[in-house]
Design a protein around this motif. Structure first.
Motif: not given
Ligand code: 8LH
Length: 473
Positions: A10, A22-24, A28, A137-138, A141, A144, A176, A287
Motif C-alpha cells: 500500500y 469510498y476509499w477504493f 468496494e 491501511n485496511n 479504509r 473512512w 487515516l 469486506w
C-alpha cells in the motif's frame, strides 16, 4: 484493482477524493461475481505462499491431498481443511513462541500481541512490519467508510495491552490522518477520567466495546455530564454482540446522539475490522477482498446459502506473517446478499455476530443466546443496565433465571412498579426465547460493570449435579 496485490504494497500517502464515500471505489462496488473470480485467484496465491513458508500448512494440505493450484472455484476452496484455535495452540506449544505457521523470519516481527489466555495456553501473535502497515491501511479504509475523516479525533477506550481491538483501532486512526488518542481502559478511576477527557477533546470517533460505552454513559451521568456533550459522531464497537442488536444499538445512539457502527471478528484475523458496517449500512458488511469470509455449516464447513445461519470461516487475503486460511470461528451468524444502502457490493451480516456457539445454552430443547436476553432487557423502559443469567437444574429440567436491575426511576415508584417491570420482562423473555424464564428484579447498581467484554452467564447445572451426587441423589 486499486492497490490489490499480494504481498500487499500500500502507498501510505494515498487518500481518496474528499467527497468520495469510498476509499477504493472499484474494490468496494464492483460486480460481486467478478470479485469472486479475483478472490479465487488471490486464494491460490496466498495458499502457495503459505505452503512455501510454513510446515504447518504443508503438513495439513499434504495430508488432505490439496494443492493451491487445485482451487479453481470458491466451491473447490471448501475442500480445504479448516484451521482451529486448538491447532494454533498446539503448533505454538511444539514450535514456540509463534508456531510453525509463522510465514516470515522471526526477525521481521514488529509487534507481539496475544490472546488473554484465561483458560489454558495463550496464543501469541507475531505481526511483521509489512503486515502492520497493511492492517493500518485496511482499517483506515473501513473507518473512512464509517464516515471518519482525516483530522477527526479518535478516542480509543479499550485496554492497550494484549488485546488487538484497541491497537487495530489506533493504527487505523493514525493511517487515516486522525488525531489518535490511545486513552485505554481498565485502571481504577479511569472511566471518570475518560469523561473529563472526552469533554475536553470532543472526539468525532470513539472505539470501545458496547458494554463499556453503556458504562461510560452511566459514569458521565453520575458526574453530571450528558454524553451528548462529548459531540461524538461515530461510536464503533467490536469484541462482543451489541452494535447490531437494535435495542442496544438504538439506546446507545440515543444516549450519545451518535451513529453506532458494529465491527470486529477475531484477533487472529486482524485486520479484524474486515466485518464492519458503514455510515449508511447497518449490521456488518463482509469486506471480502481483505479477508474472504464464508458463512458455513459448523459440521461440514461448507457454505450455507445466503439467508441462512452458520459459522464464519475466515481467510486472510493480505497477511504474510501468520496468515489464517479457513480459520473456523465457532461463532454464529446469518448472512444475506442484497443491495446495500452505501452501494458496496459485499455480503452482509444483518444482525452482526450473535455470539459463540459455545456460549449458547439449551433450555428445554431451545437454543438460547445470552445476546438475545440482553436484547430483550435493553428494550424495556426501566431496565437498570446490568443482569445475570443463571442456568440451574432444579428437578430433572434445566431452568433459566434472570436477575435484572431496575433503574432509579422505577425504584422511586416503589414495589408495584418493580413487580410490574419484572412481570413484563418475564413475559417478553418467554415470548422471544420460547422458554419460560424466571425474572428476579434487583436494585440499581447491584452488579459490577465491565470496561471490556461482558460475562453474564452463571451455569449452576454442574454445581447442582455435584451436590446431588454427594448426597447420593
Ligand atoms: C464479536 C464481535 C462483534 C468480536 N459482535 N461478537 O474486537 C475485535 C477482535 C480484536 C476481538 O474481539 O478478538 P478476540 O478477543 O479474539 O475475540 C473474538 C471473539 O469476540 C469472536 O469470536 C466473537 O465471539 C467476539 N466478537 N467482535 C459479536 N462485533
Amino acid at each position: 484493482m486499486e492497490e490489490w496485490n499480494f504481498p500487499p504494497s500500500y502507498r501510505n500517502d494515498y487518500f481518496p477524493d474528499t467527497n468520495s464515500p469510498y476509499w477504493f471505489r472499484d474494490r468496494e462496488t464492483m460486480d460481486p461475481e467478478k470479485r469472486d473470480e479475483l478472490i479465487v485467484a488471490r486464494i491460490r496465491e496466498v495458499m502457495a505462499y503459505a505452503y512455501d513458508h510454513s510446515p504447518f500448512y504443508q503438513r495439513k494440505w499434504d495430508e488432505a491431498g490439496i494443492k493451491a493450484n487445485d482451487i479453481r472455484t470458491l466451491a473447490d476452496f471448501e475442500e480445504v481443511p479448516v484451521v482451529t484455535k486448538q491447532e494454533l495452540r498446539d503448533s505454538q506449544a511444539k514450535n514456540p513462541p509463534f508456531g510453525d505457521y509463522l510465514c516470515c523470519p522471526e526477525s521481521d516481527i514488529h509487534h507481539i500481541h496475544g490472546t488473554s489466555g484465561t483458560t489454558g495456553r495463550p496464543t501469541a501473535f507475531g505481526i511483521s512490519r509489512r503486515d502492520w502497515e497493511t492492517i493500518a491501511n485496511n482499517h483506515a479504509r473501513i473507518m473512512w467508510g464509517m464516515g471518519l475523516r482525516p483530522g477527526d479525533t479518535v478516542f480509543v477506550a479499550a485496554i492497550l495491552s494484549l488485546y488487538m481491538g484497541s491497537w487495530g483501532a489506533l493504527i487505523g486512526a493514525e493511517r487515516l490522518g486522525c488525531k489518535a488518542f490511545p486513552f485505554g481502559a481498565g485502571a481504577p478511576g479511569m472511566t471518570a477520567r475518560a469523561v473529563i477527557w472526552l469533554g475536553m477533546m470532543k472526539p468525532a470517533g470513539l472505539y470501545s466495546t458496547p458494554s463499556y460505552a453503556l458504562r461510560l454513559a452511566e459514569v458521565a451521568r453520575e458526574e453530571g455530564v450528558d454524553p451528548r456533550e462529548f459531540g461524538i459522531k461515530v461510536l464503533f464497537f467490536s469484541g462482543e454482540p451489541g452494535g447490531s442488536i437494535p435495542s442496544i444499538r438504538d439506546k446507545i445512539q440515543q444516549i450519545y446522539g451518535a451513529k453506532v457502527v458494529d465491527c470486529g471478528t477475531m484477533a487472529e484475523l486482524t485486520p479484524w475490522m474486515h466485518a464492519s458496517g458503514s455510515a449508511d449500512t447497518e449490521g456488518m458488511l463482509l469486506w471480502q477482498d481483505i479477508v474472504y469470509t464464508e458463512v458455513a455449516d459448523p459440521n461440514t464447513h461448507r457454505r450455507v446459502p445466503y439467508g441462512e445461519q452458520g459459522t464464519p470461516i475466515y481467510t486472510h487475503l493480505e497477511r504474510t506473517s501468520q496468515p489464517m486460511i479457513r480459520m473456523v470461528s465457532g461463532d454464529l451468524t446469518h448472512w444475506v446478499m442484497e443491495d446495500n444502502p452505501c452501494g458496496r457490493t459485499y455480503p452482509r451480516l444483518p444482525k452482526g455476530i450473535y455470539g459463540r456457539i459455545d456460549d449458547m445454552f439449551q433450555i428445554r430443547g431451545e437454543n438460547v443466546y445470552p445476546s438475545a436476553i440482553a436484547e430483550v432487557l435493553e428494550g424495556l423502559a426501566g431496565y437498570g443496565g446490568e443482569h445475570r443469567i443463571i442456568i440451574s437444574r432444579g428437578g430433572s429440567m434445566d431452568e433459566l433465571a434472570v436477575k435484572a436491575e431496575f433503574d432509579q426511576e422505577v425504584a422511586g415508584r416503589g414495589p408495584d412498579a418493580i413487580r410490574s417491570l419484572g412481570e413484563k420482562a418475564e413475559a417478553e423473555l418467554s415470548r422471544v426465547l420460547g422458554v419460560r424464564a424466571r425474572v428476579v428484579m434487583v436494585d440499581p447498581e447491584t452488579f459490577p460493570r465491565t470496561d471490556f467484554k461482558a460475562q453474564r452467564v452463571v451455569d449452576d447445572r454442574d454445581l447442582y449435579q455435584s451436590l446431588n451426587q454427594k448426597r447420593g441423589g
